[in-house]
Design an enzyme around this catalytic site. Sequence first.
Site, PDB file in Angstrom:
ATOM      1  CG  HIS A 116       3.675  -7.989   0.082  1.00  0.00           C
ATOM      2  ND1 HIS A 116       3.414  -6.941   0.912  1.00  0.00           N
ATOM      3  CD2 HIS A 116       4.199  -7.451  -1.042  1.00  0.00           C
ATOM      4  CE1 HIS A 116       3.773  -5.811   0.323  1.00  0.00           C
ATOM      5  NE2 HIS A 116       4.246  -6.098  -0.871  1.00  0.00           N
ATOM      6  CG  ASP A 142       4.866  -2.830  -2.291  1.00  0.00           C
ATOM      7  OD1 ASP A 142       5.103  -2.011  -3.204  1.00  0.00           O
ATOM      8  OD2 ASP A 142       5.007  -4.057  -2.425  1.00  0.00           O
ATOM      9  CB  SER A 184       0.389  -6.933   1.911  1.00  0.00           C
ATOM     10  OG  SER A 184       1.439  -7.526   2.645  1.00  0.00           O
TER      11      SER A 184
END
Length: 186
Positions: free
Chosen positions: A39, A132, A12
Amino acid sequence: MSEYKAVVIGGSAGSFSLMLKILSGIKSDFKLPIVLCMHRLKHVRSGIAESMRTKSKLPIIEPMDKQRIEPGAVYLAPANYHMFVELDGTVSLSTEEMNFFCRPSIDYTLSSCAAAYREKLVGIILTGANADGAKGLKDIADKKGYTIVQDPATAEVDTMPKSALAVMTPNEVLKPDGIIAFLNNL
């Protein structure tokens, strides 16, 4: 020939420049498919794959639903879609609810790869600003896949690697150059 059948990488915040470095460092004859979940802004549909194509020696593919995963290519989760790898080696795309306020979800991609490839999978978590990916990497470890976490000291944002380390013990914690060397030795 590698004992592994696929590599899955999640990242991310801060991971884009690192992914460019990894992709430019991987040998052109790399045989395994790489499933990549980052992401991304949902309304920005271009630029990421195009930038990756300028650095990568491997083809960069934003797959369509039901597309087959083939060796020697990088499959990038499309913007605003969860990407799953099915047991038959095809991709499924979904717009179901966000996970950690994100779509694509790194957990979903990693967990689906764990189910599809089991002990024949290498899973890698890179820099990022939320948790995540931690559950997904643990799923890979639980299926006896090989797990790598970027050394948090080298992460632009260390939340994601630290979150993974909080829920599981990876096979290795590596700096970016170590990740590239590992992949080139598969």
